[in-house]
Design a protein around this motif. Structure first.
Motif, PDB file in Angstrom:
ATOM      1  N   LYS A   1       2.359  -0.987 -16.993  1.00  0.00           N
ATOM      2  CA  LYS A   1       3.140  -1.299 -15.794  1.00  0.00           C
ATOM      3  C   LYS A   1       2.689  -2.646 -15.236  1.00  0.00           C
ATOM      4  CE  LYS A   1       4.933   1.374 -11.916  1.00  0.00           C
ATOM      5  NZ  LYS A   1       4.722   2.585 -11.089  1.00  0.00           N
ATOM      6  N   PRO A   2       3.604  -3.616 -15.081  1.00  0.00           N
ATOM      7  CA  PRO A   2       3.173  -4.927 -14.593  1.00  0.00           C
ATOM      8  C   PRO A   2       2.882  -4.918 -13.088  1.00  0.00           C
ATOM      9  CG  PRO A   2       5.541  -4.909 -14.888  1.00  0.00           C
ATOM     10  CD  PRO A   2       5.042  -3.588 -15.406  1.00  0.00           C
ATOM     11  N   LEU A   3       1.909  -5.738 -12.711  1.00  0.00           N
ATOM     12  CA  LEU A   3       1.657  -6.023 -11.301  1.00  0.00           C
ATOM     13  C   LEU A   3       2.640  -7.119 -10.900  1.00  0.00           C
ATOM     14  CD1 LEU A   3      -0.550  -5.428  -8.980  1.00  0.00           C
ATOM     15  CD2 LEU A   3      -1.485  -7.641  -9.668  1.00  0.00           C
TER      16      LEU A   3
ATOM     17  N   THR B   1       0.817  -1.220   0.000  1.00  0.00           N
ATOM     18  CA  THR B   1       0.000   0.000   0.000  1.00  0.00           C
ATOM     19  C   THR B   1       0.850   1.270   0.000  1.00  0.00           C
ATOM     20  OG1 THR B   1      -0.147   0.183   2.425  1.00  0.00           O
ATOM     21  CG2 THR B   1      -1.765  -1.227   1.331  1.00  0.00           C
ATOM     22  N   LYS B   2       2.173   1.100   0.089  1.00  0.00           N
ATOM     23  CA  LYS B   2       3.070   2.242   0.243  1.00  0.00           C
ATOM     24  C   LYS B   2       3.503   2.845  -1.083  1.00  0.00           C
ATOM     25  CE  LYS B   2       7.190   3.494   2.942  1.00  0.00           C
ATOM     26  NZ  LYS B   2       8.227   2.953   3.853  1.00  0.00           N
ATOM     27  N   GLU B   3       3.883   1.972  -2.047  1.00  0.00           N
ATOM     28  CA  GLU B   3       4.416   2.432  -3.335  1.00  0.00           C
ATOM     29  C   GLU B   3       3.878   1.548  -4.452  1.00  0.00           C
ATOM     30  OE1 GLU B   3       8.627   2.900  -3.703  1.00  0.00           O
ATOM     31  OE2 GLU B   3       8.869   3.676  -1.667  1.00  0.00           O
ATOM     32  N   GLY B   4       3.965   2.048  -5.677  1.00  0.00           N
ATOM     33  CA  GLY B   4       3.623   1.242  -6.831  1.00  0.00           C
ATOM     34  C   GLY B   4       2.135   1.155  -7.084  1.00  0.00           C
ATOM     35  N   LEU B   5       1.736   0.196  -7.906  1.00  0.00           N
ATOM     36  CA  LEU B   5       0.347   0.085  -8.348  1.00  0.00           C
ATOM     37  C   LEU B   5      -0.630  -0.005  -7.185  1.00  0.00           C
ATOM     38  CD1 LEU B   5       0.611  -2.386 -11.373  1.00  0.00           C
ATOM     39  CD2 LEU B   5       0.163   0.070 -11.459  1.00  0.00           C
ATOM     40  N   ASN B   6      -0.304  -0.807  -6.195  1.00  0.00           N
ATOM     41  CA  ASN B   6      -1.262  -1.073  -5.129  1.00  0.00           C
ATOM     42  C   ASN B   6      -1.348   0.028  -4.076  1.00  0.00           C
ATOM     43  OD1 ASN B   6      -2.576  -3.366  -5.958  1.00  0.00           O
ATOM     44  ND2 ASN B   6      -1.016  -4.742  -5.140  1.00  0.00           N
TER      45      ASN B   6
ATOM     46  N   ASP C   1      11.586  -4.139   0.973  1.00  0.00           N
ATOM     47  CA  ASP C   1      11.822  -3.010   0.076  1.00  0.00           C
ATOM     48  C   ASP C   1      10.574  -2.745  -0.755  1.00  0.00           C
ATOM     49  OD1 ASP C   1      12.620  -1.161  -1.817  1.00  0.00           O
ATOM     50  OD2 ASP C   1      14.521  -2.161  -2.274  1.00  0.00           O
ATOM     51  N   PRO C   2       9.859  -1.656  -0.498  1.00  0.00           N
ATOM     52  CA  PRO C   2       8.594  -1.415  -1.208  1.00  0.00           C
ATOM     53  C   PRO C   2       8.757  -1.173  -2.702  1.00  0.00           C
ATOM     54  CG  PRO C   2       9.229   0.518   0.079  1.00  0.00           C
ATOM     55  CD  PRO C   2      10.168  -0.579   0.468  1.00  0.00           C
ATOM     56  N   LYS C   3       9.980  -0.958  -3.176  1.00  0.00           N
ATOM     57  CA  LYS C   3      10.206  -0.720  -4.599  1.00  0.00           C
ATOM     58  C   LYS C   3      10.225  -2.006  -5.415  1.00  0.00           C
ATOM     59  CE  LYS C   3      12.882   3.515  -3.770  1.00  0.00           C
ATOM     60  NZ  LYS C   3      11.648   4.316  -3.903  1.00  0.00           N
ATOM     61  N   LEU C   4      10.262  -3.158  -4.741  1.00  0.00           N
ATOM     62  CA  LEU C   4      10.511  -4.415  -5.437  1.00  0.00           C
ATOM     63  C   LEU C   4       9.267  -5.244  -5.735  1.00  0.00           C
ATOM     64  CD1 LEU C   4      13.762  -5.653  -3.629  1.00  0.00           C
ATOM     65  CD2 LEU C   4      13.556  -4.418  -5.791  1.00  0.00           C
ATOM     66  N   TRP C   5       8.101  -4.888  -5.199  1.00  0.00           N
ATOM     67  CA  TRP C   5       6.944  -5.771  -5.344  1.00  0.00           C
ATOM     68  C   TRP C   5       5.639  -4.997  -5.178  1.00  0.00           C
ATOM     69  CZ3 TRP C   5       3.766  -6.335  -0.962  1.00  0.00           C
ATOM     70  CH2 TRP C   5       4.309  -5.855   0.224  1.00  0.00           C
ATOM     71  N   ASP C   6       4.574  -5.623  -5.685  1.00  0.00           N
ATOM     72  CA  ASP C   6       3.220  -5.087  -5.490  1.00  0.00           C
ATOM     73  C   ASP C   6       2.381  -6.018  -4.608  1.00  0.00           C
ATOM     74  OD1 ASP C   6       3.408  -2.734  -7.281  1.00  0.00           O
ATOM     75  OD2 ASP C   6       3.708  -4.275  -8.807  1.00  0.00           O
ATOM     76  N   ILE C   7       2.619  -7.334  -4.731  1.00  0.00           N
ATOM     77  CA  ILE C   7       1.964  -8.342  -3.898  1.00  0.00           C
ATOM     78  C   ILE C   7       3.027  -9.352  -3.496  1.00  0.00           C
ATOM     79  CG2 ILE C   7       0.334 -10.289  -3.902  1.00  0.00           C
ATOM     80  CD1 ILE C   7      -1.347  -8.787  -5.958  1.00  0.00           C
TER      81      ILE C   7
END
Length: 512
Positions: A362-364, A284-289, A409-415
């Motif tokens: 942008k990939p999930l 919930t911090k960064e990226g798509l989600n 690391d919030p930059k590395l994943w969405d789920i």
């Protein structure tokens, strides 16, 4: 703390009995090999929420409290339950005396204070507690006082948990981060570690057990075995074959389709039913989600029926259930579960993606591992449904130790995909903390969770948990896939093992 209803039936463990029937008298001596899902990322149980870390290190380190029968909090290094002031703000904890660390030094209140202060800084659950702890002090050598800013019902459960654990270590080691000296008070001490080969624990002859009978994780801890060796075996089929061949006295986290294979010969199955729940944790911090509309699209698209069937095969091993706790738990309720669609709703998901302006560029990114094969199978099915809804999906398949590192690391994943046993106190679940990977922190969450944690009456807490479950579904920080049963294998001559979500081997012995 909320109690479970009919726990003996709910957390039922079935071990096929040995031919001779009842256990024989305990025998001292012997070495066992325990096959685990991999190499633990650390042996510092404060620094990790990985179950694998807790399974190994609970033999080395101990906490003030632990969980006894029916998941009731019971003293371990504490001499008794705490004295709690009338306003619920002061916990005075008496300590057991004569407790020695593995280096031969005596444990006292200075060690406990230093350890708990380290826990507040390093452990996710310690950080969670630190938000309400005003101070920790030692009135004398044999007691500790914890003062709170406000009443906080989960405190004792947090102190009892073996995950991001409030272990007690010598005060001179408490300043280390990362921990380099693995010195605890437990029944076994670290003898040797060869990464990717084994972690060797040896009996600690200076150990002082509690008196009386064993009591699940609490009570007496007898040291019958000379040594326990935890052997990392990342491939689940290799764990199965090793168990069937008699190579391992215990093999953890086996694929359920191996049940028939391990039901004869040199091993026997152990089933925990229901064990817990697989969960997709959203970043919930960064990226798509970080966009709630994207999270709600994921929530709508996923099809737990197909995901669980792919992962576990037979409904003997899973249940499609959107409630955070199954029936029979004090926390069970159905508030908010209309958002849980057993067969998915890709059309609703596609509409949410359109509303969010997602164009597929942008990939999930789904972070998962094959060491828990059911995680990977669920990820494959999830990918198909998410792509049908309009997502571009990238599966990032790594070793479990790498996953536990990368999820920080919030930059590395969405789920990322994980699982948990059904924990006796809901606030033990990692996502209830703002600082655990996923980093869910909203006003609505804080309002629901803080009201729940401030209430001490069990019936009122159960009602307040409905509000917590509602906000989980409203904001989709996680996705519960369903309920599942766990399978392990145990050698017929290994006796005295109490089936438990984090297997332990004090009180166990080898029949001659």
């Amino acid at each position: 703390m909320g109690r479970l209803v009919n726990v003996a039936a709910l957390v039922a463990a079935m071990v096929l009995p040995a031919a001779h029937g009842a256990w024989a008298d305990p025998v001292k001596g012997g070495v066992i090999d325990v096959a685990t899902v991999g190499e633990p990322p650390t042996l510092d149980p404060m620094a990790s929420t990985a179950d694998l870390v807790g399974i190994v290190t609970q033999h080395i380190f101990e906490t003030l409290y632990t969980f006894g029968k029916d998941w009731a909090v019971t003293p371990l290094l504490a001499a008794d339950m705490p004295q709690i002031s009338a306003d619920g703000l002061t916990y005075t904890i008496p300590l057991r005396t004569g407790i020695k660390f593995h280096d031969g030094s005596d444990m006292d209140s200075a060690d406990v204070v230093a350890s708990l202060e380290r826990w507040e800084k390093i452990a996710t659950r310690g950080k969670q507690a630190a938000e309400v702890i005003a101070g920790i002090e030692a009135p004398d050598a044999n007691s500790v006082k914890i003062t709170l800013k406000k009443p906080y019902a989960p405190l004792l459960s947090l102190l009892a948990f073996n995950n991001a654990a409030a272990i007690i270590i010598p005060s001179e080691n408490a300043g280390e981060d990362p921990l380099t000296k693995f010195i605890g008070t437990g029944p076994y001490m670290l003898k040797d570690r060869k990464p990717d080969q084994f972690i060797q624990l040896a009996r600690f002859d200076g150990y002082k057990s509690r008196d009386g009978e064993s009591n699940f994780y609490g009570g007496a801890r007898k040291q019958y075995l000379d040594e326990i060796r935890f052997v990392p075996v990342p491939d689940p089929n290799t764990r199965v074959e090793g168990a069937v061949a008699g190579q391992f006295a215990y093999a953890d986290a086996l694929p359920v389709e191996a049940y028939d294979k391990i039901s004869g010969g040199k091993t026997k199955p152990v089933i925990l039913k229901p064990f817990g729940w697989p969960v997709f944790v959203m970043n919930t911090k960064e990226g798509l989600n970080s966009d709630i509309r994207i999270r709600k699209a994921v929530q709508a698209a996923l099809a737990p029926n197909d995901m669980l069937t792919a992962a576990f095969g037979s409904t003997d091993f899973f249940a499609v259930d959107g409630s955070m706790y199954p029936e029979g738990f004090a926390w069970h309720n159905i508030v908010g579960i209309d958002a849980y669609k057993p067969d998915g709703d890709t059309e609703a998901a596609a509409a949410l993606l359109k509303e969010a302006g997602y164009d597929g560029s942008k990939p999930l990114r789904i972070l998962t591992s094959r060491q828990y094969e059911f995680h990977y199978k669920m990820a494959q099915v999830a990918q198909a449904y998410l792509e049908q809804a309009g997502f571009k999906v990238k599966l990032d398949v790594v070793e479990w130790a790498t996953l536990t590192k990368n999820r920080q690391d919030p930059k590395l994943w969405d789920i990322y995909i994980t699982h948990s046993p059904f924990l006796p106190e809901p606030s033990l679940n990692g996502f209830m903390s703002d600082t655990t990977p996923g980093w869910w922190a909203t006003d609505a969450k804080h309002k629901a969770v803080e009201a729940f944690n401030a209430e001490s009456d069990p019936a009122k807490r159960a009602k307040l948990y409905e509000d917590v479950q509602k906000v989980i579904y409203d904001e989709a920080p996680i996705y519960k896939v369903g309920d599942f049963n766990a399978l392990a294998a145990q050698a017929p001559n290994l006796e005295g093992v109490t089936p438990a979500p984090w297997p332990f081997f004090w009180n166990a012995w080898l029949e001659k």
